[in-house]
Enzyme design. Structure first.
Site, PDB file in Angstrom:
ATOM      1  N   SER A 152       0.841  -1.188   0.000  1.00 55.23           N
ATOM      2  CA  SER A 152       0.000   0.000   0.000  1.00 55.23           C
ATOM      3  C   SER A 152       0.885   1.252   0.000  1.00 55.23           C
ATOM      4  O   SER A 152       1.753   1.389  -0.860  1.00 55.23           O
ATOM      5  CB  SER A 152      -0.973  -0.030   1.197  1.00 55.23           C
ATOM      6  OG  SER A 152      -1.946   0.979   1.084  1.00 55.23           O
ATOM      7  N   GLU A 258      -1.334  -2.586  -8.052  1.00 61.93           N
ATOM      8  CA  GLU A 258      -2.579  -2.933  -7.375  1.00 61.93           C
ATOM      9  C   GLU A 258      -3.202  -1.656  -6.827  1.00 61.93           C
ATOM     10  O   GLU A 258      -2.532  -0.639  -6.703  1.00 61.93           O
ATOM     11  CB  GLU A 258      -2.330  -3.963  -6.261  1.00 61.93           C
ATOM     12  CG  GLU A 258      -1.378  -3.496  -5.154  1.00 61.93           C
ATOM     13  CD  GLU A 258      -2.046  -2.646  -4.090  1.00 61.93           C
ATOM     14  OE1 GLU A 258      -3.273  -2.769  -3.882  1.00 61.93           O
ATOM     15  OE2 GLU A 258      -1.346  -1.838  -3.460  1.00 61.93           O
ATOM     16  N   HIS A 328      -4.558  -5.504  -1.795  1.00 57.70           N
ATOM     17  CA  HIS A 328      -5.266  -5.358  -0.519  1.00 57.70           C
ATOM     18  C   HIS A 328      -6.205  -6.546  -0.318  1.00 57.70           C
ATOM     19  O   HIS A 328      -7.426  -6.414  -0.237  1.00 57.70           O
ATOM     20  CB  HIS A 328      -6.045  -4.041  -0.493  1.00 57.70           C
ATOM     21  CG  HIS A 328      -5.189  -2.826  -0.357  1.00 57.70           C
ATOM     22  ND1 HIS A 328      -4.349  -2.396  -1.352  1.00 57.70           N
ATOM     23  CD2 HIS A 328      -5.042  -1.942   0.670  1.00 57.70           C
ATOM     24  CE1 HIS A 328      -3.724  -1.298  -0.957  1.00 57.70           C
ATOM     25  NE2 HIS A 328      -4.121  -1.004   0.273  1.00 57.70           N
TER      26      HIS A 328
END
EC number: 3.4.17.13
Length: 358
Positions: A152, A258, A328
């Site tokens: 992230s 992502e 995630h």
């Protein structure tokens, strides 16, 4: 990244100026790379492997924490047979950040400086890592290489540290993640039981989820095999760093991306930004993970997520896939930044062609 994280990134300029006067702090400014200088390539540095009983420093370089996240992180580390030390400022609060830039930076530097610490593990992502990049002591990290892991917002640290030191870092679960069997298996095999060649299949559990959640579906837009060094991470962070001294380099790389909580039009804009700044066609392959909660809202006028992604993947000639087991999500594999790997779109595997740790 959470939706409030996206807001925080857009407000970054104003927030940083208020962060305890950090912009004018001589000690911090001294660590910033000279913006006018040409980037120097650094040889690849592999950190030492993790072993049972090793000490891991838990740090919070981004979003603020709660006690449940800290407790879960400690439990996860102990389940791997590791010992834990907490950053001195782990419970600090500065808005939605885990302390000021100075506090978060001090914990990061302290973890790399401590000879007893064998890995630096981010408890969570969120937002805020970008504010550290110009002030990181890259020479300190290069002189004290060790495992850095997270995903992230931690993407910002991965890209900056790898580019300015050559250190292999690891896009993998944050310490507070839910550790599934699939996640732990590939975590151990990459960090603790390295092999000269290691093939990672996609998670069967994610394949089952695809029956009811289409974003978990593996799609092959362009088939074939491609070999290159791994780079990438969270799309928001990779695009935010485009054109800066910390940007991902696409040439001859397998670019993996992502995202979470971003509408298709925002995903579209970020992919255009990457293409304009670095040229997606320069990559050896594009590997997209599971994009969570990135579909358009019901009732609105919008392309679907797949249509949006295909606008960027279809014009390419290199292998391009989506729905791979990272992001995630609960069942995710660990990707070592800078390691040579082969993407096989037909077998739906990623093979690491060298050990990521020494």
């Amino acid at each position: 990244m959470s939706s409030h994280s996206s807001y925080s990134r857009r407000q970054f300029g104003g927030m940083l100026a208020a962060a305890v006067g950090v912009a004018s702090a001589p000690a911090l400014a001294a660590a910033a790379p000279h913006k006018g200088s040409r980037m120097q390539a650094h040889p690849l540095i592999k950190p030492a492997r993790l072993r049972q009983g090793d000490l891991v420093a838990l740090v919070a370089p981004a979003g603020l924490l709660d006690e449940d996240e800290i407790a879960r992180s400690i439990s996860n580390m102990e389940s791997l047979g590791l010992r834990v030390t907490l950053g001195a400022h782990i419970r600090a609060v500065n808005g939605n950040y885990a302390g000021t830039v100075r506090q978060r930076l001090d914990d990061l530097h302290a973890a790399f400086r401590d000879p007893q610490v064998k890995a630096v593990w981010a408890i969570r992502g969120g937002s805020g890592c970008i504010s550290l990049l110009a002030h990181i002591d890259y020479a300190l990290i290069r002189a004290n290489p060790k495992i850095l892991i997270g995903y992230s917002d931690i993407t910002a640290l991965h890209l900056a540290i790898h580019r300015h030191t050559g250190l292999v870092t690891f896009h993998g679960p944050v310490a507070s993640s839910t550790f599934s069997d699939y996640t732990v298996t590939h975590l151990r095999n990459v960090l603790m039981q390295p092999q000269e060649q290691y093939t990672i299949p996609m998670a069967l559990e994610n394949h089952r989820r695809a029956q009811t959640h289409p974003n978990f579906t593996i799609r092959t837009v362009h088939g074939g095999q491609a070999t290159g060094r791994l780079t990438g991470g969270n799309l928001c962070m990779v695009s935010a760093l485009a054109g800066t001294p910390y940007a991902a380099e696409f040439e001859q790389r397998i670019l993996f991306l992502e995202e979470i909580n971003e509408a298709p039009y925002r995903v579209d804009r970020m992919l255009y930004q990457l293409d304009l700044a670095g040229g997606l066609a320069r990559a050896r392959a594009l590997m997209l993970g599971v994009f969570m909660h990135c579909e358009a809202e019901d009732g609105g006028s919008s392309l679907t997520l797949d249509q949006t992604l295909d606008q960027h993947l279809l014009p390419l000639t290199a292998p391009a896939v989506a729905g791979y087991s990272f992001g995630h999500i609960r069942d995710q594999f660990t990707l070592p930044m800078g390691i040579l790997a082969t993407l096989d779109a037909e077998r739906q595997t990623v093979t690491l062609l060298e050990a990521a740790v020494s």
